[in-house]
Enzyme design. Sequence first.
Site, mmCIF file in Angstrom:
data_model
loop_
_atom_site.group_PDB
_atom_site.id
_atom_site.type_symbol
_atom_site.label_atom_id
_atom_site.label_comp_id
_atom_site.label_asym_id
_atom_site.label_seq_id
_atom_site.Cartn_x
_atom_site.Cartn_y
_atom_site.Cartn_z
ATOM 1 N N GLU A 149 27.776 23.311 34.709
ATOM 2 C CA GLU A 149 26.930 23.960 36.251
ATOM 3 C C GLU A 149 27.145 24.965 36.795
ATOM 4 O O GLU A 149 28.729 25.391 37.763
ATOM 5 C CB GLU A 149 26.645 22.718 36.560
ATOM 6 C CG GLU A 149 26.202 21.278 36.460
ATOM 7 C CD GLU A 149 26.980 20.147 36.778
ATOM 8 O OE1 GLU A 149 26.556 20.228 38.116
ATOM 9 O OE2 GLU A 149 25.905 19.251 36.398
ATOM 10 N N GLU A 174 16.922 22.017 35.927
ATOM 11 C CA GLU A 174 17.241 20.932 36.491
ATOM 12 C C GLU A 174 16.316 21.196 37.897
ATOM 13 O O GLU A 174 16.692 21.404 38.779
ATOM 14 C CB GLU A 174 18.715 20.093 36.667
ATOM 15 C CG GLU A 174 17.864 19.091 37.059
ATOM 16 C CD GLU A 174 19.242 17.865 36.879
ATOM 17 O OE1 GLU A 174 20.197 18.430 36.114
ATOM 18 O OE2 GLU A 174 19.414 16.541 36.929
HETATM 19 O O1 KIV Z 1 24.768 14.908 32.328
HETATM 20 C C1 KIV Z 1 23.784 15.343 31.774
HETATM 21 O O2 KIV Z 1 22.625 14.008 31.903
HETATM 22 C C2 KIV Z 1 22.651 16.621 32.369
HETATM 23 C C3 KIV Z 1 20.897 16.034 31.928
HETATM 24 C C4 KIV Z 1 20.475 15.773 33.268
HETATM 25 C C5 KIV Z 1 20.551 17.640 31.764
HETATM 26 O O3 KIV Z 1 22.688 18.055 32.529
#
Ligand code: KIV
Length: 260
Positions: free
Chosen positions: A111, A178
């Site tokens: 991220e 997202e």
């Molecule tokens: O952790 C997860 O499930 C994710 C998705 C929401 C893309 O990062």
Amino acid sequence: MKHSDLNLFKERGEKITCLTAYDSSIAKLIDDCGVDVVLIGDSLGMVIQGEKNTRSVTMQDMLYHTEIVSNSCQQALVIADMPFQSYDSSEMAIINAQNLVIAGADMVKIEGGHEHEEVFRALSSNNINICGHLGLQPQMVTESSEYKIQGKDESSAELILSDALLLESLGISTLVLECIPSTLAKEVSTKLKIPTIGIGAGKDCDGQVLVCYDMLGITSGKLPRFVRNFVSTEGTIPLAISAFVKEVKAGTFPSTSESY
Ligand code: KIV
């Protein structure tokens, strides 16, 4: 599947399907139903461990789930999340990413954007395939903050776009977007050569991902508008997963009312 195959999907205009999996049985079903990418998401902190956010998930948790999921996938590309604080330095990121690859991941997901530039560079130069993740970053959500749409004003939209272009130049293979407005996701997807995979980012992303427990109607409580419960219309889990694949490929999921 090889990580470079994701580009071929974009080149031929075929949408990429992605679902999360945390255990062997669901991973096998998802793989058998022809889902292109399986994500071992750190959302397991919530849906498996019952926590309020993803921040308590450890590398040990991710290695355990990555190993059991990847052992059950024959054709899908396997992406594993790098959990909170597992990429605080480049050295730490390389070791942790290499361990996820040893556990069976084809790619790791991180991220954030420019603030992790050195980490992205270090992983790329160590031949680790990387998936970026911009927009709402669940690892930034704490007990006192909320899950909310990102990139609504001009400056935050510009930052998401410039981070996306930066990450592409640093060698990422694909990018999760997202919870951002569909218009912004469309612009990012058009400007990038690599494919985007959206969740709450509208139909113009190059692929779609959902948390499997959400789309199977297992998660309780109020769910965001981008979640569709496919079991309620299809009746069984295999039919629900197949319907997800069909609707994403046809461009009918997500609808406008399932987008921002
Ligand atoms: O952790 C997860 O499930 C994710 C998705 C929401 C893309 O990062």
